[in-house]
Write a protein that holds these residues in place. Structure first.
Motif, PDB file in Angstrom:
ATOM      1  N   LEU A  84       0.832  -1.203   0.000  1.00 26.44           N
ATOM      2  CA  LEU A  84       0.000   0.000   0.000  1.00 26.44           C
ATOM      3  C   LEU A  84       0.869   1.257   0.000  1.00 26.44           C
ATOM      4  CD1 LEU A  84      -2.615  -1.280   2.576  1.00 26.44           C
ATOM      5  CD2 LEU A  84      -3.121  -0.691   0.198  1.00 26.44           C
ATOM      6  N   ASP A  85       1.909   1.247   0.792  1.00 29.28           N
ATOM      7  CA  ASP A  85       2.839   2.386   0.844  1.00 29.28           C
ATOM      8  C   ASP A  85       3.371   2.679  -0.562  1.00 29.28           C
ATOM      9  OD1 ASP A  85       4.551   4.334   1.856  1.00 29.28           O
ATOM     10  OD2 ASP A  85       6.033   2.888   2.584  1.00 29.28           O
ATOM     11  N   GLU A  86       3.736   1.631  -1.262  1.00 27.55           N
ATOM     12  CA  GLU A  86       4.322   1.797  -2.592  1.00 27.55           C
ATOM     13  C   GLU A  86       3.318   2.402  -3.571  1.00 27.55           C
ATOM     14  OE1 GLU A  86       7.475   1.258  -3.145  1.00 27.55           O
ATOM     15  OE2 GLU A  86       7.283   1.986  -5.192  1.00 27.55           O
ATOM     16  N   VAL A 100       8.052  11.338   0.401  1.00 26.13           N
ATOM     17  CA  VAL A 100       8.294  10.216   1.312  1.00 26.13           C
ATOM     18  C   VAL A 100       7.094  10.081   2.247  1.00 26.13           C
ATOM     19  CG1 VAL A 100      10.820  10.294   1.253  1.00 26.13           C
ATOM     20  CG2 VAL A 100       9.593  11.700   2.912  1.00 26.13           C
ATOM     21  N   THR A 101       6.906   8.883   2.749  1.00 26.77           N
ATOM     22  CA  THR A 101       5.781   8.625   3.635  1.00 26.77           C
ATOM     23  C   THR A 101       6.024   9.271   4.984  1.00 26.77           C
ATOM     24  OG1 THR A 101       5.899   6.425   2.664  1.00 26.77           O
ATOM     25  CG2 THR A 101       4.243   6.768   4.386  1.00 26.77           C
ATOM     26  N   ALA A 102       5.100  10.121   5.426  1.00 25.81           N
ATOM     27  CA  ALA A 102       5.185  10.681   6.767  1.00 25.81           C
ATOM     28  C   ALA A 102       4.240   9.938   7.713  1.00 25.81           C
ATOM     29  CB  ALA A 102       4.830  12.171   6.746  1.00 25.81           C
ATOM     30  N   ARG A 103       3.114   9.503   7.177  1.00 30.72           N
ATOM     31  CA  ARG A 103       2.116   8.820   8.019  1.00 30.72           C
ATOM     32  C   ARG A 103       1.381   7.804   7.161  1.00 30.72           C
ATOM     33  NH1 ARG A 103      -0.816   9.083  12.616  1.00 30.72           N
ATOM     34  NH2 ARG A 103      -3.011   8.575  12.408  1.00 30.72           N
ATOM     35  N   GLY A 129       0.453  22.575   0.387  1.00 26.68           N
ATOM     36  CA  GLY A 129       1.885  22.855   0.358  1.00 26.68           C
ATOM     37  C   GLY A 129       2.657  21.619  -0.065  1.00 26.68           C
ATOM     38  N   ARG A 130       3.597  21.182   0.764  1.00 26.39           N
ATOM     39  CA  ARG A 130       4.403  19.979   0.458  1.00 26.39           C
ATOM     40  C   ARG A 130       3.668  18.693   0.800  1.00 26.39           C
ATOM     41  NH1 ARG A 130       8.884  20.395   4.409  1.00 26.39           N
ATOM     42  NH2 ARG A 130       9.684  18.528   3.382  1.00 26.39           N
ATOM     43  N   LYS A 131       2.492  18.790   1.368  1.00 24.41           N
ATOM     44  CA  LYS A 131       1.811  17.590   1.875  1.00 24.41           C
ATOM     45  C   LYS A 131       0.818  17.048   0.856  1.00 24.41           C
ATOM     46  CE  LYS A 131       0.648  19.946   5.487  1.00 24.41           C
ATOM     47  NZ  LYS A 131       0.079  20.370   6.786  1.00 24.41           N
ATOM     48  N   LEU A 132       0.922  15.762   0.632  1.00 28.18           N
ATOM     49  CA  LEU A 132       0.006  15.057  -0.268  1.00 28.18           C
ATOM     50  C   LEU A 132      -0.768  14.031   0.562  1.00 28.18           C
ATOM     51  CD1 LEU A 132      -0.987  14.179  -3.138  1.00 28.18           C
ATOM     52  CD2 LEU A 132       0.973  12.619  -3.196  1.00 28.18           C
TER      53      LEU A 132
HETATM   54  C1  LIG Z   1       7.591  11.020  -7.975  1.00 29.36           C
HETATM   55  C2  LIG Z   1       7.102   9.666  -8.052  1.00 29.36           C
HETATM   56  C3  LIG Z   1       7.989   8.725  -7.478  1.00 29.36           C
HETATM   57  C4  LIG Z   1       8.100   8.797  -6.026  1.00 29.36           C
HETATM   58  C5  LIG Z   1       7.697   7.495  -5.555  1.00 29.36           C
HETATM   59  C6  LIG Z   1       7.993   7.299  -4.161  1.00 29.36           C
HETATM   60  C7  LIG Z   1       7.389   5.995  -3.768  1.00 29.36           C
HETATM   61  C8  LIG Z   1       7.839   5.705  -2.425  1.00 29.36           C
HETATM   62  C9  LIG Z   1       7.123   4.554  -1.852  1.00 29.36           C
HETATM   63  C10 LIG Z   1       7.718   4.250  -0.547  1.00 29.36           C
HETATM   64  C11 LIG Z   1       7.727   5.484   0.297  1.00 29.36           C
HETATM   65  C12 LIG Z   1       8.472   5.274   1.555  1.00 29.36           C
HETATM   66  O1  LIG Z   1       8.376   4.284   2.189  1.00 29.36           O
HETATM   67  S1  LIG Z   1       9.475   6.557   2.064  1.00 29.36           S
HETATM   68  C13 LIG Z   1      10.358   5.887   3.433  1.00 29.36           C
HETATM   69  C14 LIG Z   1       9.642   6.056   4.759  1.00 29.36           C
HETATM   70  N1  LIG Z   1       9.540   7.449   5.141  1.00 29.36           N
HETATM   71  C15 LIG Z   1      10.599   8.164   5.597  1.00 29.36           C
HETATM   72  O2  LIG Z   1      11.712   7.657   5.711  1.00 29.36           O
HETATM   73  C16 LIG Z   1      10.336   9.573   5.974  1.00 29.36           C
HETATM   74  C17 LIG Z   1      10.998   9.917   7.317  1.00 29.36           C
HETATM   75  N2  LIG Z   1      10.564  11.255   7.752  1.00 29.36           N
HETATM   76  C18 LIG Z   1      11.194  12.352   7.312  1.00 29.36           C
HETATM   77  O3  LIG Z   1      12.221  12.303   6.620  1.00 29.36           O
HETATM   78  C19 LIG Z   1      10.593  13.664   7.723  1.00 29.36           C
HETATM   79  O4  LIG Z   1       9.822  13.552   8.895  1.00 29.36           O
HETATM   80  C20 LIG Z   1       9.725  14.269   6.608  1.00 29.36           C
HETATM   81  C21 LIG Z   1      10.529  14.496   5.308  1.00 29.36           C
HETATM   82  C22 LIG Z   1       8.501  13.375   6.275  1.00 29.36           C
HETATM   83  C23 LIG Z   1       9.167  15.623   7.088  1.00 29.36           C
HETATM   84  O5  LIG Z   1      10.241  16.389   7.588  1.00 29.36           O
HETATM   85  P1  LIG Z   1      10.469  17.895   7.169  1.00 29.36           P
HETATM   86  O6  LIG Z   1      10.836  17.984   5.721  1.00 29.36           O
HETATM   87  O7  LIG Z   1      11.441  18.464   8.155  1.00 29.36           O
HETATM   88  O8  LIG Z   1       9.075  18.587   7.303  1.00 29.36           O
HETATM   89  P2  LIG Z   1       8.134  18.816   8.579  1.00 29.36           P
HETATM   90  O9  LIG Z   1       8.076  20.293   8.759  1.00 29.36           O
HETATM   91  O10 LIG Z   1       8.514  17.980   9.742  1.00 29.36           O
HETATM   92  O11 LIG Z   1       6.754  18.279   8.021  1.00 29.36           O
HETATM   93  C24 LIG Z   1       6.155  18.903   6.906  1.00 29.36           C
HETATM   94  C25 LIG Z   1       4.664  19.004   7.203  1.00 29.36           C
HETATM   95  O12 LIG Z   1       4.147  17.667   7.339  1.00 29.36           O
HETATM   96  C26 LIG Z   1       3.582  17.479   8.629  1.00 29.36           C
HETATM   97  N3  LIG Z   1       3.907  16.152   9.100  1.00 29.36           N
HETATM   98  C27 LIG Z   1       5.088  15.503   9.023  1.00 29.36           C
HETATM   99  N4  LIG Z   1       4.998  14.270   9.527  1.00 29.36           N
HETATM  100  C28 LIG Z   1       3.715  14.111   9.908  1.00 29.36           C
HETATM  101  C29 LIG Z   1       2.978  13.029  10.491  1.00 29.36           C
HETATM  102  N5  LIG Z   1       3.540  11.876  10.769  1.00 29.36           N
HETATM  103  N6  LIG Z   1       1.668  13.222  10.757  1.00 29.36           N
HETATM  104  C30 LIG Z   1       1.070  14.405  10.485  1.00 29.36           C
HETATM  105  N7  LIG Z   1       1.710  15.467   9.916  1.00 29.36           N
HETATM  106  C31 LIG Z   1       3.014  15.321   9.640  1.00 29.36           C
HETATM  107  C32 LIG Z   1       4.247  18.546   9.501  1.00 29.36           C
HETATM  108  O13 LIG Z   1       3.409  18.894  10.590  1.00 29.36           O
HETATM  109  C33 LIG Z   1       4.358  19.711   8.507  1.00 29.36           C
HETATM  110  O14 LIG Z   1       3.099  20.319   8.372  1.00 29.36           O
HETATM  111  P3  LIG Z   1       2.962  21.910   8.172  1.00 29.36           P
HETATM  112  O15 LIG Z   1       3.697  22.551   9.311  1.00 29.36           O
HETATM  113  O16 LIG Z   1       3.615  22.199   6.842  1.00 29.36           O
HETATM  114  O17 LIG Z   1       1.509  22.149   8.166  1.00 29.36           O
END
Ligand SMILES: CCCCCCCCCCCC(=O)SCCNC(=O)CCNC(=O)[C@H](O)C(C)(C)COP(=O)(O)OP(=O)(O)OC[C@H]1O[C@@H](n2cnc3c(N)ncnc32)[C@H](O)[C@@H]1OP(=O)(O)O
Length: 191
Positions: A84-86, A100-103, A129-132
């Motif tokens: 599902l994440d993918e 990247v997945t945040a939640r 903004g940056r949130k999808l």
């Molecule tokens: C192109 C096609 C191919 C692309 C295809 C990609 C396919 C990928 C499929 C697999 C995807 C993955 O598994 S990715 C791997 C798993 N995920 C990760 O490793 C991500 C780890 N987390 C992080 O690096 C970071 O926390 C980020 C980048 C997500 C956010 O950090 P940041 O850049 O400093 O930004 P930050 O200010 O904290 O957050 C931005 C906004 O999001 C909100 N926010 C952040 N996290 C959350 C949260 N859990 N729940 C609620 N809200 C949140 C904040 O409140 C803020 O809202 P506001 O103040 O703006 O209102």
């Protein structure tokens, strides 16, 4: 899939398909050859072939095999969450947001047996903004089959520096040697 979302922030706007998004029916390129979800080079991966749909939707089918078990003959929940994440993340191809997945919130509604085909579908629900914000579902046996899994997710758009800063050096070096390992441009930079 979730019919309408009431949990999006007030500043969220409807997600729109980018004019240069791949046409409906296009198999989307893997964003990274070694991605566990979509990469062809990842021997142990899910190898999802994700297809652009109409609007801001994508689909895929996932064949559940004996390598995906959590209990005898049943798929592992975390593995289903990976699928599902993918399929949720690949919506970035249609909105042109490298995210990247945040939640990731997942509902497991039915057991998923080994040997079944899970029909996956995801949809971008809104952008702020940056949130999808996006949702996804997996149906058993057919696109009209019973829903086995559902998810809602928040993805956050990041630039290439996110990966450059946090990735393991040897993997980054491999990409520098062979940029074809990465299948998407940096959508945060205008061409
Ligand atoms: C192109 C096609 C191919 C692309 C295809 C990609 C396919 C990928 C499929 C697999 C995807 C993955 O598994 S990715 C791997 C798993 N995920 C990760 O490793 C991500 C780890 N987390 C992080 O690096 C970071 O926390 C980020 C980048 C997500 C956010 O950090 P940041 O850049 O400093 O930004 P930050 O200010 O904290 O957050 C931005 C906004 O999001 C909100 N926010 C952040 N996290 C959350 C949260 N859990 N729940 C609620 N809200 C949140 C904040 O409140 C803020 O809202 P506001 O103040 O703006 O209102």
């Amino acid at each position: 899939m979730t019919a309408s979302r009431t949990d999006l922030p007030a500043d969220a706007t409807v997600a729109v398909r980018h004019p240069d998004a791949p046409a409906p029916g296009t198999v989307l390129p893997a964003h990274y050859a070694h991605c566990f979800g979509c990469g062809a080079a990842e021997r142990h991966g899910l190898h999802l072939a994700i297809v652009a749909g109409e609007g801001v939707e994508v689909t895929a089918t996932f064949e559940v095999t004996e390598h995906h078990q959590g209990a005898p003959g049943l798929a592992h929940g975390g593995l289903l969450a990976s699928a599902l994440d993918e399929i949720l993340g690949m919506l970035g191809h249609l909105t042109r947001m490298s995210c990247v997945t945040a939640r990731l919130e997942t509902d497991f509604r039915r057991p998923v047996p080994v040997g079944s085909t899970l029909h996956l579908r995801s949809r971008a629900d809104g952008v702020a903004g940056r949130k999808l914000y996006a949702s996804a579902e997996g149906r058993l046996g057919g696109t009209d089959g019973p829903v086995a899994v559902r998810a809602r997710a928040l993805f956050v758009q990041v630039g290439l520096e996110h990966f450059a800063e946090h990735g393991r050096p040897e993997d980054l070096e491999a990409v520098a040697r062979d940029p074809r390992l990465i299948g998407v441009p940096d959508y945060t930079v205008n061409p």
